[in-house]
Structures are given as C-alpha cells and as structure tokens.
Design an enzyme around this catalytic site. Sequence first.
Site, short mmCIF file in Angstrom:
data_model
loop_
_atom_site.label_atom_id
_atom_site.label_comp_id
_atom_site.label_asym_id
_atom_site.label_seq_id
_atom_site.Cartn_x
_atom_site.Cartn_y
_atom_site.Cartn_z
N HIS A 216 39.19 29.66 42.97
CA HIS A 216 37.83 29.88 43.48
C HIS A 216 37.79 29.45 44.94
CE1 HIS A 216 33.43 29.71 43.73
NE2 HIS A 216 33.42 30.43 42.62
N ASP B 251 34.66 33.31 35.22
CA ASP B 251 35.09 34.56 34.57
C ASP B 251 36.17 34.35 33.50
OD1 ASP B 251 34.42 35.75 37.67
OD2 ASP B 251 33.57 36.72 35.90
C1 SDX Z 1 33.54 34.81 41.06
O1 SDX Z 1 32.16 32.79 45.34
C2 SDX Z 1 31.59 32.65 44.21
O2 SDX Z 1 30.76 31.78 43.98
C3 SDX Z 1 32.01 33.68 43.14
C4 SDX Z 1 31.52 33.42 41.73
C5 SDX Z 1 30.01 33.56 41.63
O3 SDX Z 1 29.42 32.91 40.75
O4 SDX Z 1 29.44 34.40 42.37
O5 SDX Z 1 31.90 32.13 41.32
C6 SDX Z 1 32.12 34.45 40.76
O6 SDX Z 1 33.78 35.75 41.75
C7 SDX Z 1 34.64 33.93 40.51
C8 SDX Z 1 36.06 34.35 41.00
C9 SDX Z 1 36.55 35.49 40.13
N1 SDX Z 1 37.82 36.05 40.63
C10 SDX Z 1 39.00 35.80 40.03
O7 SDX Z 1 39.12 35.11 39.03
C11 SDX Z 1 40.19 36.51 40.65
C12 SDX Z 1 41.39 35.55 40.71
N2 SDX Z 1 41.14 34.54 41.70
C13 SDX Z 1 41.73 34.74 43.03
O8 SDX Z 1 41.78 36.09 43.41
C14 SDX Z 1 41.16 33.78 44.06
O9 SDX Z 1 41.22 32.54 43.52
C15 SDX Z 1 39.77 34.00 44.60
C16 SDX Z 1 39.59 35.40 45.12
C17 SDX Z 1 38.75 33.72 43.58
C18 SDX Z 1 39.58 33.03 45.76
O10 SDX Z 1 40.45 33.41 46.76
P1 SDX Z 1 40.64 32.54 48.09
O11 SDX Z 1 39.60 31.51 48.23
O12 SDX Z 1 40.83 33.50 49.22
O13 SDX Z 1 41.96 31.76 47.77
P2 SDX Z 1 43.28 31.87 48.58
O14 SDX Z 1 43.77 33.26 48.48
O15 SDX Z 1 43.07 31.27 49.92
O16 SDX Z 1 44.21 30.94 47.67
C19 SDX Z 1 44.80 29.79 48.15
C20 SDX Z 1 46.17 29.76 47.44
C21 SDX Z 1 47.04 30.97 47.79
O17 SDX Z 1 48.38 30.55 47.66
P3 SDX Z 1 49.24 30.16 49.01
O18 SDX Z 1 49.08 31.34 49.96
O19 SDX Z 1 48.56 28.90 49.53
O20 SDX Z 1 50.63 29.95 48.54
O21 SDX Z 1 45.98 29.80 46.01
C22 SDX Z 1 46.60 30.98 45.51
C23 SDX Z 1 46.75 31.93 46.66
O22 SDX Z 1 47.82 32.82 46.44
N3 SDX Z 1 45.72 31.51 44.46
C24 SDX Z 1 46.16 31.95 43.27
C25 SDX Z 1 45.00 32.33 42.57
N4 SDX Z 1 43.92 32.12 43.34
C26 SDX Z 1 44.38 31.62 44.51
N5 SDX Z 1 47.40 32.06 42.75
C27 SDX Z 1 47.47 32.55 41.49
N6 SDX Z 1 46.39 32.92 40.75
C28 SDX Z 1 45.16 32.83 41.25
N7 SDX Z 1 44.10 33.20 40.51
#
Ligand code: SDX
Length: 446
Positions: A332, A389
């Site tokens: 998140h 989710d």
């Molecule tokens: C919602 O914003 C809100 O409030 C949203 C929400 C609401 O109520 O409106 O809460 C609802 O949208 C919840 C989120 C639902 N989406 C998912 O579950 C999709 C999976 N999650 C990821 O795509 C991700 O965590 C996000 C999109 C939710 C957040 O992305 P960010 O903040 O851009 O995170 P990031 O890409 O900067 O991640 C930091 C690190 C990265 O690794 P490094 O580059 O540091 O090596 O964490 C990793 C990312 O690759 N990472 C994950 C991951 N989420 C982040 N690695 C594996 N699996 C994941 N799910």
Amino acid sequence: LKCASILENRPSERGSKGNLFPLALYFIMNTAYLELNGKRYALPVLVGTQGELGVDIRDLRKNAGCVTYDPGYGNTACCRSAITFVDGQKGILRHRGYPIEWLAEHCNFLQVAQLIIYGELPNAAQYAEFDERLKACVAVHDGIFLVAQGVPCASSPMAVLSALLSALGCYHPDLSVNNREQELAQLDTLVSVLMSKVRTLAALCYRKKQGLPLIYPRPDLGYAEHFLHLFFSESSYEASPALARALDLIFLLHADHEQNCSTATLRMVGSSGSNVFACVSAAVNALWGPLHGGANVRVCQMLEAIHASGEDGSRFIEAAKSGKAPLVGFGHRVYKNYDPRAQILKKVCKTLLAQQDKADPLLEIAQYLEAKALEDPYFIERKLYPNVDFYSGILLRAIGIPLEFFPVIFAIGRMPGWIANWVELTQDDGRISRPRQIYVGQGVRS
Ligand code: SDX
C-alpha cells in the site's frame, strides 16, 4: 450551504480534540528553508491537527524559479482535509476522528456515510430522515435503462457504471449545472440521488448482463439488503441478515480513504468546476484499475489459480519477490503496517463462512500466503502487508457477488467519501488543479 457551515469552526460534541478547524485557519507554525543556487528561500510549514507537516511550496516557482518533482504524488499533499486521517506507520484509520474499528462495531454504513458527508454521526431523527430520503430515491428514469441497453452485455460493469453515473446527471439537470453554489444548495438531494441510485445502476448492470428482468424497489428494506434485493431477487431470494450485515460492513469499510487514486481523480475533475456526477464517473474509472479497486478481482483470480493448481501459493510469492508480478492484495502507498480494514474483513470472512457452515479453500490459501509473506524478509523489509483488497473478494464470494462486480461494490461503498471530498474541495483554496512538469524533450528546432 449546510455542509459549508460544517467547515466553520463549530465546536463539536467531541470537545476541543474533535473541533473542525476551517481549512483557511490552519496555523503556519514553522518555516522550512530551501537553498538553491546560493540563495535561501523560506517556505512556510503547515501543521495538521494530528501533527503531520507540509512544506507550503505554492510560491516556490514564483520566488525560486523551480518546481518540485514527485511522480505518483507519493509525498505531495493536494489539499487540506478534515474527513479522514490515516497513519500508515501505525495502521490507523479514522473518519472525522472516529477509529474505523469503533465505527465497524457500533455503526452501519448509512451512519458512517452521514458522518463522512455532514461531519457528525446522526442522532436517531437525523438517521431516520436520511434513510427515508434514500428509500424514496431508488428508482431511475426509464431513459437510463435505454443507455444500459446500448452497451454490449460483455462490457465491464465498471465501464457501464461510469457511463450510467454520467447519464444520471442528465436526468438531474439542476444538480449538474456546473454551478457549485447552486449544487451545494441542494446537497441533501444530491446525496440522496447518488447514494441511493448507485445501487440501482449497479443492479441494472447485473440484471442486464444476465438477461434478467429488473426488480421493483422494496422501500421497507435496509440499504445493503435493498441492494441484494435489486441484484438477486427472484421468487425465492431472501437476503439473510448475516449476508446483509456483511455487505453493509464492506460498504462501511470502503467509505473513504484520504486522497487515494480515485478520490484524487475526483478532486482533479471537480477543481475545474465540474458537477459531482462527472466527478464520480471519473472516480469510478480510476477505481477500475487493477492497482486500485480492481485489485480484489485479481486477488480472487490468483487464489483460484493456486487452488486449481493444487499448489500452496509459494510460486506467487517467489514471482512477487523477483518482480515478475506483485502479490495482489498486498502492499500500500500509505500503510506500512497491517491495513485495519483487512483485519476486520478477515474476521468477518471467517464468521460468515462459519455461520453459513461453508468452507472456502480460497480463505485457507489466503491465510497461508499471508503467513508466508509476513515472515519473508522481502515483504518485511518493504513493509508489505495485506490491504483492504486481500480478503474483501473472499467475503464477496461468500455473499454471492459475481467476481467482475467486486469493484462495483467498492464504488458503492466509496460514494460518501467521494461526495464529501467533492464538497470539501470548494473549501480549500479552490483553484483548478494544474500540475507542472519537467520537460525532457527536444529544444527548439527550425
Ligand atoms: C487500494 O491509496 C489508497 O488508499 C487505496 C485504497 C483505498 O481504500 O482507496 O486503500 C485501495 O487501492 C489498495 C491497493 C490495492 N492494490 C493492490 O493490492 C495491488 C498490489 N499492490 C501493489 O501494486 C502496490 O503495493 C501498490 C500499487 C498498492 C502501492 O504501490 P507503491 O506505493 O507505488 O509501492 P512501490 O511500487 O513504491 O513499492 C515499494 C517496493 C517495490 O520494491 P523495490 O523497488 O523497493 O524493490 O515494494 C514492492 C515494489 O516492487 N511492492 C511489492 C508489492 N507492492 C509493492 N512487491 C510485491 N508485491 C506487492 N504487492
């Protein structure tokens, strides 16, 4: 106008802690300094009521000739808001000061919707009046059905819902004149129309997709129960109180969440003066994305794939760690701790399945994935936890909602938050949103 008064400095029942400061009166207590090309620029610092700090850069370009760069707005406050507060480090979520855990235990969705929109929990008379208004407002104009008839049955329900919300504004011209003062003067009507009819539009999408006849409203039913009636009613269907309460809780837990992608989209569209129907239609399209509200569909698809493979899911964890595909439902932008909504949803999942004397293998798989991920250094280092989710889809399956309608349920739940943010954006500095860029293209060419 009624809502505008809420944002005045009106002492609330909750004493000084709960007072809603008008956005214009936040005190600038500290100053930040920027050094650039040998010059020092003083930047005022805003301090939120929960102590969060914001460097005010509104005059930065004018004074220092530079902009800030923050793709994805991960470190940028687009507004000052008094609706919801999230502390991602501690896993805290509050609406108008009330913790989500307390609201989930003591309130229903309509009470929380009134809290989010009007600023206070309703008393019994206010609740009854609100409930009656919504019950009187379920039906939609015949023309809306014709709009729905015009799209292919295979269309995504989110595409149809967005279109129907826009079309709904056409049948309420006095609420979609793009005159904010005139629209705010009819806030109660606007809230009733959107909160009540969004269910009808969602049910219309489903019934049309299934080739089923539309169901007549039953004003005697509660909000969630009425939705289940509009969706599923045939001769024998009766929503059990347990199913209706579970769905009501899902709506409640999705009601608002600060400036998430879809709410920020709504503010962006609203900042140009667009009416609320245009804004919520845009927000639905932002919510549709698989990284946002579409994630609960992907979670269930992942869990079903694991179930079908007979594996334990470790392959998906390894794929996430290698960057091949995120572990959907995890991570998140704000929460670097367990999303409190996921905690509640997980509990309700177990309770409802037990009440139905059902077991869902997907729940077992989800719990296994969670346990494995939470002990894995990759997830621990990045503070990746289950988000809202991760379990919501399993609960929606138990209620009988079709997979592709999961984000539609999210949109219905988020409607009060979208309305409250649309109202509030007029109280902030109210300018049109127009971000800057860093140009990296060609210089002038002859
Ligand atoms: C919602 O914003 C809100 O409030 C949203 C929400 C609401 O109520 O409106 O809460 C609802 O949208 C919840 C989120 C639902 N989406 C998912 O579950 C999709 C999976 N999650 C990821 O795509 C991700 O965590 C996000 C999109 C939710 C957040 O992305 P960010 O903040 O851009 O995170 P990031 O890409 O900067 O991640 C930091 C690190 C990265 O690794 P490094 O580059 O540091 O090596 O964490 C990793 C990312 O690759 N990472 C994950 C991951 N989420 C982040 N690695 C594996 N699996 C994941 N799910």
